[in-house]
Design a protein around this motif. Structure first.
Motif, PDB file in Angstrom:
ATOM      1  N   ILE A  26       0.825  -1.213   0.000  1.00 16.44           N
ATOM      2  CA  ILE A  26       0.000   0.000   0.000  1.00 16.44           C
ATOM      3  C   ILE A  26       0.856   1.259   0.000  1.00 16.44           C
ATOM      4  O   ILE A  26       0.590   2.216  -0.736  1.00 16.44           O
ATOM      5  CB  ILE A  26      -0.951  -0.007   1.214  1.00 16.44           C
ATOM      6  N   SER A  30       3.049   0.689  -4.171  1.00 17.15           N
ATOM      7  CA  SER A  30       2.116   1.543  -4.913  1.00 17.15           C
ATOM      8  C   SER A  30       2.844   2.727  -5.544  1.00 17.15           C
ATOM      9  O   SER A  30       2.459   3.208  -6.616  1.00 17.15           O
ATOM     10  CB  SER A  30       0.997   2.039  -3.994  1.00 17.15           C
ATOM     11  N   MET A  33       4.420   1.362  -8.660  1.00 21.04           N
ATOM     12  CA  MET A  33       3.365   1.068  -9.614  1.00 21.04           C
ATOM     13  C   MET A  33       2.842   2.348 -10.267  1.00 21.04           C
ATOM     14  O   MET A  33       2.761   2.438 -11.507  1.00 21.04           O
ATOM     15  CB  MET A  33       2.210   0.341  -8.903  1.00 21.04           C
ATOM     16  N   TYR A  34       2.506   3.333  -9.447  1.00 19.91           N
ATOM     17  CA  TYR A  34       1.960   4.574 -10.005  1.00 19.91           C
ATOM     18  C   TYR A  34       3.004   5.332 -10.822  1.00 19.91           C
ATOM     19  O   TYR A  34       2.674   5.980 -11.822  1.00 19.91           O
ATOM     20  CB  TYR A  34       1.408   5.456  -8.888  1.00 19.91           C
ATOM     21  N   THR A  48      -0.292   8.818  -1.958  1.00 28.25           N
ATOM     22  CA  THR A  48       0.159   7.599  -1.278  1.00 28.25           C
ATOM     23  C   THR A  48       0.498   7.879   0.181  1.00 28.25           C
ATOM     24  O   THR A  48       0.405   6.985   1.024  1.00 28.25           O
ATOM     25  CB  THR A  48       1.379   6.976  -1.988  1.00 28.25           C
ATOM     26  N   VAL A  89      -7.930  -4.668  -6.512  1.00 26.45           N
ATOM     27  CA  VAL A  89      -7.019  -3.691  -7.113  1.00 26.45           C
ATOM     28  C   VAL A  89      -6.476  -4.217  -8.437  1.00 26.45           C
ATOM     29  O   VAL A  89      -6.417  -3.493  -9.442  1.00 26.45           O
ATOM     30  CB  VAL A  89      -5.859  -3.354  -6.154  1.00 26.45           C
ATOM     31  N   ILE A  93      -6.954  -2.115 -12.286  1.00 29.22           N
ATOM     32  CA  ILE A  93      -5.856  -1.396 -12.939  1.00 29.22           C
ATOM     33  C   ILE A  93      -6.058  -1.225 -14.444  1.00 29.22           C
ATOM     34  O   ILE A  93      -5.740  -0.163 -14.996  1.00 29.22           O
ATOM     35  CB  ILE A  93      -4.509  -2.090 -12.633  1.00 29.22           C
ATOM     36  N   SER A 102      -8.278   2.505  -7.738  1.00 27.18           N
ATOM     37  CA  SER A 102      -7.316   1.709  -6.975  1.00 27.18           C
ATOM     38  C   SER A 102      -6.980   2.363  -5.643  1.00 27.18           C
ATOM     39  O   SER A 102      -6.800   1.675  -4.630  1.00 27.18           O
ATOM     40  CB  SER A 102      -6.042   1.477  -7.796  1.00 27.18           C
ATOM     41  N   LEU A 103      -6.906   3.701  -5.616  1.00 23.66           N
ATOM     42  CA  LEU A 103      -6.671   4.392  -4.347  1.00 23.66           C
ATOM     43  C   LEU A 103      -7.792   4.121  -3.354  1.00 23.66           C
ATOM     44  O   LEU A 103      -7.545   3.917  -2.157  1.00 23.66           O
ATOM     45  CB  LEU A 103      -6.535   5.902  -4.577  1.00 23.66           C
ATOM     46  N   PHE A 106      -7.313   0.653  -2.074  1.00 30.87           N
ATOM     47  CA  PHE A 106      -6.161   0.673  -1.178  1.00 30.87           C
ATOM     48  C   PHE A 106      -6.535   1.250   0.193  1.00 30.87           C
ATOM     49  O   PHE A 106      -6.006   0.836   1.218  1.00 30.87           O
ATOM     50  CB  PHE A 106      -5.011   1.489  -1.786  1.00 30.87           C
ATOM     51  N   TRP A 173       0.997  -4.897 -14.060  1.00 29.58           N
ATOM     52  CA  TRP A 173       0.690  -4.580 -12.666  1.00 29.58           C
ATOM     53  C   TRP A 173      -0.642  -5.173 -12.231  1.00 29.58           C
ATOM     54  O   TRP A 173      -0.843  -5.471 -11.041  1.00 29.58           O
ATOM     55  CB  TRP A 173       0.730  -3.071 -12.441  1.00 29.58           C
ATOM     56  N   MET A 177      -0.708  -7.563  -8.894  1.00 35.19           N
ATOM     57  CA  MET A 177      -1.556  -7.343  -7.717  1.00 35.19           C
ATOM     58  C   MET A 177      -2.458  -8.542  -7.448  1.00 35.19           C
ATOM     59  O   MET A 177      -2.751  -8.859  -6.284  1.00 35.19           O
ATOM     60  CB  MET A 177      -2.390  -6.077  -7.901  1.00 35.19           C
TER      61      MET A 177
END
Length: 439
Positions: A26, A30, A33-34, A48, A89, A93, A102-103, A106, A173, A177
């Protein structure tokens, strides 16, 4: 209810791995990933870091975990919820507006993970005697950090491999996940069978008793000795680390034209998942053994220095940008590793991970001291909640600070940020032999 005959080696490693893995995914993975999915540093830093919030406010609901059911039931339920969240998640994506969706998921996982931490910490304090707590603190901290390195190492390597295989960041991704969700499910099943049933359920029946319990839990924490200094130390101790963790991955991945090192996703994963993993394991085990042997008083200052001095290495990396020295490629079954081995970067990471594993044991042992007394589960949760606040707020600003200062000056600022916590530690009063194993 204590029970020291339930073979803690069977459950402490995996239970603490289950606390660290979702946190790392998380808060840390993340970010990678982002970054790879095209989100800018400012948004990464802000959003994040906001995911820290559940760990900050977890004391607000931690008394529920004390009052209802057992810690074991709580952490098993939360781990199952986390597993489902990561699977979701992975499925979101490839969608449009994946960032917002996704946020949101999360966030659900973050609340579940924070609750899992409260229950797991309480279970640890209840199930073990004090001398066991100090001995297993290093093991506990090590496997927690191993889970972080598994996330930042193995999981990131997997994502990098899938990126190369599919040439599609979103698909890579997404599959990564989903794999994390399945791994978390297996861990939950293991914890169901391995953790002992050592607790008695105590339910407060009346509303008045529940209110009294809530009020007394919080009031008693803020009546502790040196509470103002204690809270200042907890908030400031990780001031530098909170900013370092947010911008370290972008620094490693960003192109050299913008001040980064230009490493690939697999490069970062291998550095942390192999060399960093070994260094962290050794540091964590030695840290727990040292406190168990000599007590916290002797090791507080050396351990704090061990945590923070390696930041100087990142200052040097950012200013000198040592070139890649070795190119390594090998096949492992269906994985094809293509790794750029940079001796200097690897050495800095090894020193940082060893120092963290060795030094963080002192901070966590001090939090156990702060939580001593009745309602230790809730008090430990309150202490770690303030710790999370000290991580969240600087982390939110880290992206803007880095963009303004550039990577070189940013790491100098990070090192300067470690000084307040170091100074405050010299005024803390605690038994010098706290955590020392009795004869």
């Amino acid at each position: 209810m204590k029970n020291i005959d339930h073979k803690p080696w069977y459950w402490i490693p995996v239970l603490n791995f289950a606390s660290g893995l979702p946190y790392a995914i998380i808060i840390s993975v993340s970010v990678i990933m982002y970054k790879n999915l095209g989100i800018n540093n400012e948004d990464i830093g802000v959003y994040t870091s906001l995911l820290y919030l559940p760990w900050v406010i977890k004391p607000l609901w931690s008394p529920f975990i004390d009052l209802y059911a057992t810690k074991r039931k709580w952490f098993l339920a939360m781990q199952l919820l986390i597993s489902i969240a990561f699977l979701v998640v992975g499925l979101t994506i490839p969608m449009n507006h994946f960032f917002v969706i996704s946020l949101a998921v999360f966030w659900v996982a973050a609340f579940a993970s924070a609750s899992n931490d409260v229950a797991s910490d309480g279970f640890y304090l209840i199930a073990l005697e004090k001398d066991q707590q100090s001995f297993f603190l290093g093991i506990r901290s090590t496997f927690y950090r191993l889970s972080l390195l598994t996330a930042n190492g193995v999981i990131v390597i997997l994502a990098g491999y899938l990126e190369e295989q599919y040439s599609d960041m979103h698909k890579a991704w997404s599959y990564t996940m989903i794999a994390v969700g399945l791994l978390m499910t297996l861990i939950t099943i293991y914890n169901y069978f391995s953790t002992p049933k050592t607790e008695k359920v105590i339910v407060k029946n009346s509303v008045e008793a529940q209110k009294a319990s809530f009020a007394s839990v919080f009031a008693s924490f803020f009546r502790k000795k040196q509470i103002g200094l204690v809270l200042a130390f907890i908030l400031l101790f990780r001031l530098g680390e909170s900013q370092l963790l947010k911008m370290l991955t972008p620094f490693l991945i960003d192109e050299t034209t913008v001040g980064g090192l230009g490493l690939g996703t697999q490069d970062v994963g291998i550095i942390y998942g192999t060399f960093g993993l070994i260094a962290l394991t050794l540091g964590g085990i030695l840290g727990g053994i040292a406190i168990s042997k000599d007590g916290l008083g002797k090791w507080m200052l050396p351990m704090i220095l061990a945590m923070h001095l390696p930041i100087i290495g990142f200052v040097l990396l950012a200013h000198f940008h040592p070139s890649l020295l070795y190119h390594i490629q090998w096949d492992l079954y269906f994985f094809n590793f293509d790794y750029n081995f940079n001796v200097y970067t690897t050495l800095v990471v090894v020193l940082e991970q060893f120092g963290y594993g060795f030094g963080f044991a002192a901070f966590m042992m001090y939090l156990i001291y702060v939580a001593e007394g009745e309602s230790k589960t809730s008090h430990y949760s309150i202490a770690t909640g303030f710790m999370a606040l000290g991580m969240m707020l600087p982390g939110m600003a880290s992206g803007f600070i880095q963009e303004y200062l550039g990577y070189g000056n940013f790491f100098i600022w990070v090192f300067i940020s470690t000084i307040p916590g170091l100074l405050l530690s010299r005024f803390l009063i605690f038994p010098k032999d706290f955590g020392k194993k009795s004869a």
